[in-house]
Design a protein around this motif. Structure first.
Motif, PDB file in Angstrom:
ATOM      1  N   MET A   1      -0.338 -58.109  23.129  1.00 12.76           N
ATOM      2  CA  MET A   1       0.883 -58.628  22.511  1.00 12.76           C
ATOM      3  C   MET A   1       1.137 -60.082  22.929  1.00 12.76           C
ATOM      4  SD  MET A   1       3.342 -57.965  20.480  1.00 12.76           S
ATOM      5  CE  MET A   1       4.996 -58.481  20.038  1.00 12.76           C
ATOM      6  N   ALA A   2       0.938 -60.354  24.222  1.00 14.64           N
ATOM      7  CA  ALA A   2       1.156 -61.714  24.705  1.00 14.64           C
ATOM      8  C   ALA A   2       0.184 -62.683  24.051  1.00 14.64           C
ATOM      9  CB  ALA A   2       1.001 -61.764  26.227  1.00 14.64           C
ATOM     10  N   THR A   3      -1.051 -62.226  23.851  1.00 12.18           N
ATOM     11  CA  THR A   3      -2.048 -63.077  23.199  1.00 12.18           C
ATOM     12  C   THR A   3      -1.650 -63.383  21.765  1.00 12.18           C
ATOM     13  OG1 THR A   3      -3.797 -62.161  24.587  1.00 12.18           O
ATOM     14  CG2 THR A   3      -4.472 -63.268  22.552  1.00 12.18           C
ATOM     15  N   LEU A   4      -1.127 -62.361  21.070  1.00 11.21           N
ATOM     16  CA  LEU A   4      -0.692 -62.557  19.685  1.00 11.21           C
ATOM     17  C   LEU A   4       0.451 -63.560  19.607  1.00 11.21           C
ATOM     18  CD1 LEU A   4      -0.739 -61.820  16.681  1.00 11.21           C
ATOM     19  CD2 LEU A   4       0.771 -59.889  17.214  1.00 11.21           C
ATOM     20  N   VAL A   5       1.401 -63.434  20.527  1.00 14.76           N
ATOM     21  CA  VAL A   5       2.533 -64.360  20.543  1.00 14.76           C
ATOM     22  C   VAL A   5       2.057 -65.784  20.811  1.00 14.76           C
ATOM     23  CG1 VAL A   5       4.651 -64.999  21.753  1.00 14.76           C
ATOM     24  CG2 VAL A   5       4.203 -62.605  21.214  1.00 14.76           C
ATOM     25  N   LEU A   6       1.138 -65.931  21.771  1.00 14.40           N
ATOM     26  CA  LEU A   6       0.610 -67.256  22.087  1.00 14.40           C
ATOM     27  C   LEU A   6      -0.132 -67.850  20.905  1.00 14.40           C
ATOM     28  CD1 LEU A   6       0.051 -69.521  24.110  1.00 14.40           C
ATOM     29  CD2 LEU A   6      -1.933 -68.218  24.912  1.00 14.40           C
ATOM     30  N   GLN A   7      -0.920 -67.013  20.210  1.00 16.84           N
ATOM     31  CA  GLN A   7      -1.660 -67.495  19.043  1.00 16.84           C
ATOM     32  C   GLN A   7      -0.712 -67.992  17.959  1.00 16.84           C
ATOM     33  OE1 GLN A   7      -5.443 -67.338  18.437  1.00 16.84           O
ATOM     34  NE2 GLN A   7      -4.436 -68.983  17.312  1.00 16.84           N
ATOM     35  N   GLN A   8       0.330 -67.218  17.690  1.00 11.62           N
ATOM     36  CA  GLN A   8       1.291 -67.622  16.661  1.00 11.62           C
ATOM     37  C   GLN A   8       2.097 -68.837  17.093  1.00 11.62           C
ATOM     38  OE1 GLN A   8       1.092 -66.519  13.717  1.00 11.62           O
ATOM     39  NE2 GLN A   8      -0.336 -64.858  14.220  1.00 11.62           N
ATOM     40  N   LEU A   9       2.336 -68.958  18.393  1.00  8.76           N
ATOM     41  CA  LEU A   9       3.067 -70.130  18.885  1.00  8.76           C
ATOM     42  C   LEU A   9       2.255 -71.398  18.660  1.00  8.76           C
ATOM     43  CD1 LEU A   9       5.482 -71.349  20.366  1.00  8.76           C
ATOM     44  CD2 LEU A   9       4.310 -70.854  22.525  1.00  8.76           C
ATOM     45  N   ILE A  10       0.955 -71.329  18.906  1.00  8.91           N
ATOM     46  CA  ILE A  10       0.085 -72.481  18.672  1.00  8.91           C
ATOM     47  C   ILE A  10       0.066 -72.836  17.191  1.00  8.91           C
ATOM     48  CG2 ILE A  10      -2.305 -73.293  18.777  1.00  8.91           C
ATOM     49  CD1 ILE A  10      -2.595 -71.452  21.272  1.00  8.91           C
ATOM     50  N   ASN A  11      -0.048 -71.807  16.345  1.00  9.88           N
ATOM     51  CA  ASN A  11      -0.011 -72.041  14.898  1.00  9.88           C
ATOM     52  C   ASN A  11       1.316 -72.659  14.469  1.00  9.88           C
ATOM     53  OD1 ASN A  11      -2.542 -70.836  14.780  1.00  9.88           O
ATOM     54  ND2 ASN A  11      -1.746 -68.836  14.181  1.00  9.88           N
ATOM     55  N   ALA A  12       2.404 -72.168  15.067  1.00  8.45           N
ATOM     56  CA  ALA A  12       3.731 -72.668  14.714  1.00  8.45           C
ATOM     57  C   ALA A  12       3.894 -74.128  15.115  1.00  8.45           C
ATOM     58  CB  ALA A  12       4.802 -71.815  15.399  1.00  8.45           C
ATOM     59  N   LEU A  13       3.423 -74.496  16.295  1.00 10.07           N
ATOM     60  CA  LEU A  13       3.527 -75.883  16.742  1.00 10.07           C
ATOM     61  C   LEU A  13       2.722 -76.812  15.837  1.00 10.07           C
ATOM     62  CD1 LEU A  13       3.242 -75.477  20.625  1.00 10.07           C
ATOM     63  CD2 LEU A  13       5.264 -76.163  19.321  1.00 10.07           C
ATOM     64  N   THR A  14       1.568 -76.341  15.381  1.00 10.68           N
ATOM     65  CA  THR A  14       0.726 -77.168  14.514  1.00 10.68           C
ATOM     66  C   THR A  14       1.422 -77.455  13.191  1.00 10.68           C
ATOM     67  OG1 THR A  14      -1.252 -76.161  15.497  1.00 10.68           O
ATOM     68  CG2 THR A  14      -1.528 -77.332  13.409  1.00 10.68           C
ATOM     69  N   VAL A  15       1.906 -76.391  12.546  1.00  7.99           N
ATOM     70  CA  VAL A  15       2.589 -76.561  11.263  1.00  7.99           C
ATOM     71  C   VAL A  15       3.896 -77.331  11.452  1.00  7.99           C
ATOM     72  CG1 VAL A  15       3.668 -75.343   9.328  1.00  7.99           C
ATOM     73  CG2 VAL A  15       1.553 -74.472  10.323  1.00  7.99           C
TER      74      VAL A  15
END
Length: 314
Positions: free
Chosen positions: A1-15
């Motif tokens: 779950m933590a990995t998923l949140v981190l992945q989406q956070l990186i995607n969110a910062l990029t966009v």
């Protein structure tokens, strides 16, 4: 779950970083002229196509890495000059008129620029070569591409540069003076046309760089892509507080986070009823909510009708 949140956070910062760069163009113009520059979204699109043309003249983006940098700088200057020209031709003659006239002129310029891009680049989606480095790294289980790191780095450099320009230079003092009161600035010897031309150079330039980053990240460019992306960036500017540079950055990052996390989790939470194809709805729902409950935005100042002072003829 933590990995998923981190992945989406990186995607969110990029966009969100891309949205923030575009939103800065909207908020800079509004902060000085109280004008919504609807042509700004089309300059975002034009930036992607101009960069591709410039890179072709320099040997293509698959050549030396310096080609991408030179093409990006050339595009920033070219679209910046386009912004200055649009201001001189379509907006400056309308200063002092009703607030509706410049807005209609901005819409007209948006249509003109979009059609020029369509004639030059074609109607069909264009496969866009990446101006950004390839490769990925693993960060605590999340996959981070070099493209994402490059986008964040470029956005950070440009945002810091803009902050220094506005708050640490004499030109920045003139911009803030004209934003406060163009008439008073004129009385102390400041020609309002210079700061205004500067914001119409820098703002579209930032939008053009965002266009390059966006097209490189997703690998496609179309003549009409500026409409939806521009509306999202406009939403980000309103969310943060239009007219506020920190607000534009905050709004862009928040909107990127809302859109990314909602797109990732809503299909699971609704058992597929709301899919990823509804991602644009989340952004525009934010626009409606912020206009209903906090129209001044998160960092914007509330100004009542009784105390509002409209800018007059420069």
């Amino acid at each position: 779950m933590a990995t998923l949140v981190l992945q989406q956070l990186i995607n969110a910062l990029t966009v969100g970083a891309i949205y923030a760069l575009i939103a800065l163009g909207y908020t800079m113009v509004y902060g000085v002229l109280r004008l919504i520059n609807f042509a700004h979204s089309e300059m975002f699109t034009a930036g992607a196509f101009v960069a591709l043309f410039a890179a072709g003249l320099l040997g293509g983006v698959t050549g030396h890495p310096g080609v991408a940098l030179l093409a990006g700088l050339a595009t920033f200057v070219a679209i910046g000059l386009l912004g200055v020209s649009v201001e001189a031709v379509a907006y400056r003659p309308l200063r002092g008129t009703s607030r509706l006239a410049p807005m209609l002129s901005a819409l007209g310029m948006a249509v003109v620029i979009q059609n020029v891009v369509m004639l030059a680049g074609g109607r069909r989606p264009l496969i866009y070569p990446s101006f950004l480095p390839r490769g990925v790294i693993n960060v605590a289980g999340a996959i981070v591409s070099y493209k994402q790191l490059a986008i964040l780095a470029v956005a950070l450099v440009l945002m810091v540069g803009l902050e220094l320009l506005v708050n640490r230079t004499s030109l920045g003092v003139k911009i803030r003076a004209v934003a406060e009161s163009a008439e008073t600035a004129s009385l102390v010897g400041i020609n309002p046309n210079l700061p205004i031309a500067l914001i119409f150079f820098v703002g579209p330039g930032l939008g053009a760089v965002a266009g390059i980053l966006y097209a490189s990240y997703y690998g496609v460019a179309t003549f009409s892509m500026g409409f939806v992306i521009g509306m999202k960036a406009f939403t980000a500017a309103i969310l943060g507080g239009i007219g506020s540079i920190p607000g534009a950055v905050l709004g862009g990052l928040l909107l990127g986070a809302i859109e990314t996390f909602a797109t990732a989790w809503m299909p699971a939470l609704t058992h597929g009823v709301i899919g990823t194809e509804y991602r644009d709805i989340f952004a525009f729902s934010v626009l409606v909510l912020i206009l209903l409950f906090r129209p001044s935005g998160l960092l914007g100042e509330h100004v009542s009708e009784e105390t509002m002072v409209y800018k007059r003829d420069f």
